[in-house]
Design a protein around this motif. Structure first.
Motif, PDB file in Angstrom:
ATOM      1  N   ALA A  83       0.825  -1.206   0.000  1.00 15.96           N
ATOM      2  CA  ALA A  83       0.000   0.000   0.000  1.00 15.96           C
ATOM      3  C   ALA A  83       0.862   1.259   0.000  1.00 15.96           C
ATOM      4  O   ALA A  83       1.936   1.296   0.609  1.00 15.96           O
ATOM      5  N   SER A 194      -9.505   2.672   4.112  1.00 16.33           N
ATOM      6  CA  SER A 194      -9.465   2.672   2.647  1.00 16.33           C
ATOM      7  C   SER A 194     -10.516   1.738   2.053  1.00 16.33           C
ATOM      8  O   SER A 194     -10.890   0.724   2.665  1.00 16.33           O
ATOM      9  N   ASN A 196      -9.813   0.106  -0.603  1.00 15.29           N
ATOM     10  CA  ASN A 196      -9.002  -0.928  -1.250  1.00 15.29           C
ATOM     11  C   ASN A 196      -8.771  -2.085  -0.270  1.00 15.29           C
ATOM     12  O   ASN A 196      -8.198  -1.891   0.807  1.00 15.29           O
ATOM     13  N   ARG A 198      -6.648  -4.483  -0.278  1.00 10.16           N
ATOM     14  CA  ARG A 198      -5.237  -4.738   0.017  1.00 10.16           C
ATOM     15  C   ARG A 198      -4.721  -3.743   1.055  1.00 10.16           C
ATOM     16  O   ARG A 198      -3.872  -4.080   1.890  1.00 10.16           O
ATOM     17  N   ASP A 199      -5.211  -2.501   1.008  1.00 13.03           N
ATOM     18  CA  ASP A 199      -4.849  -1.523   2.040  1.00 13.03           C
ATOM     19  C   ASP A 199      -5.312  -2.017   3.401  1.00 13.03           C
ATOM     20  O   ASP A 199      -4.559  -1.972   4.389  1.00 13.03           O
TER      21      ASP A 199
END
Length: 210
Positions: A83, A194, A196, A198-199
């Motif tokens: 990230a 976030s 996202n 993956r974040d």
């Protein structure tokens, strides 16, 4: 890889867990064909050798396996969550402004000499284990036994397998360990908010440091 001591991960169970959770690895080597890389799903057998052994296969038409057959050392790269780190997440920015953007990530590098093989039964065992691993979450898992044997035999002739006993294993957990607790918490909270996934996954990994 560049590995400052603050980011070094040496716990074998965590290194193996990252390898196991990585669907697609990057396998690289340098030989008579120069620097070459292939993206491959790899299978870890953790109790073979000091650090475990990786198994995978190439399409026979892929020239990469020929370098390995000639004795080139291989490097397998496994990438975990990563990230971008926004400087505004650091509380210290408001205090002195001496902050810059960075990138946090988790990665494992495994190196060793490979053994290439084309024995049909050994290849069948390998593709069976890979299929079982990745089909396990399906409602109706596919099995190699679902394919006609003559078709399967033709597919096996079209691949080349390899075993990579891991001789060197490195893990890098770059999660802000070089920052103070307040800055780490600011980054963790920013990533956790976030959209996202993956974040958010990286934020979960950062929370394990506390």
């Amino acid at each position: 890889m560049y590995l400052p001591s603050a980011f070094r991960q040496t716990d074998l169970a965590q290194l193996h867990n990252l390898i196991d959770s990585t669907g697609l690895a990057l396998l690289t080597s340098s030989g008579s064909q120069g620097l070459i890389a292939s993206h491959l799903p790899l299978l870890l057998v953790p109790d073979e050798g000091e650090f475990g052994t990786l198994y995978g296969h190439f399409a026979r038409a892929n020239p990469h396996w020929r370098d390995l057959a000639e004795g080139s050392e291989a490097l397998a790269v496994f990438s975990g969550p990563d990230a971008y780190v926004h400087p505004g997440w650091y509380p210290s920015k408001a205090e002195h402004g001496k902050v810059v953007p960075t990138w946090n990530y988790i990665a494992v590098h495994a190196r060793g000499q490979t053994e290439v093989f084309t024995d049909p039964e050994r290849l069948l065992q390998l593709v069976s284990r890979l299929s079982e691993r990745h089909e396990a979450a399906q409602a109706n898992p596919w099995s190699v036994n679902d394919a006609p044997r003559d078709y399967l035999d033709a597919m096996l002739r079209a691949i080349v397998g390899f075993a990579l006993p891991i001789a060197h294993l490195e893990g890098k957990w770059k999660l802000g360990q070089n920052r103070d607790a307040a800055d780490r918490a600011g980054v963790r909270d920013g990533l956790a908010a976030s959209a996202n996934p993956r974040d958010r996954e990286l934020a979960e990994q950062m929370s394990l440091l506390d």
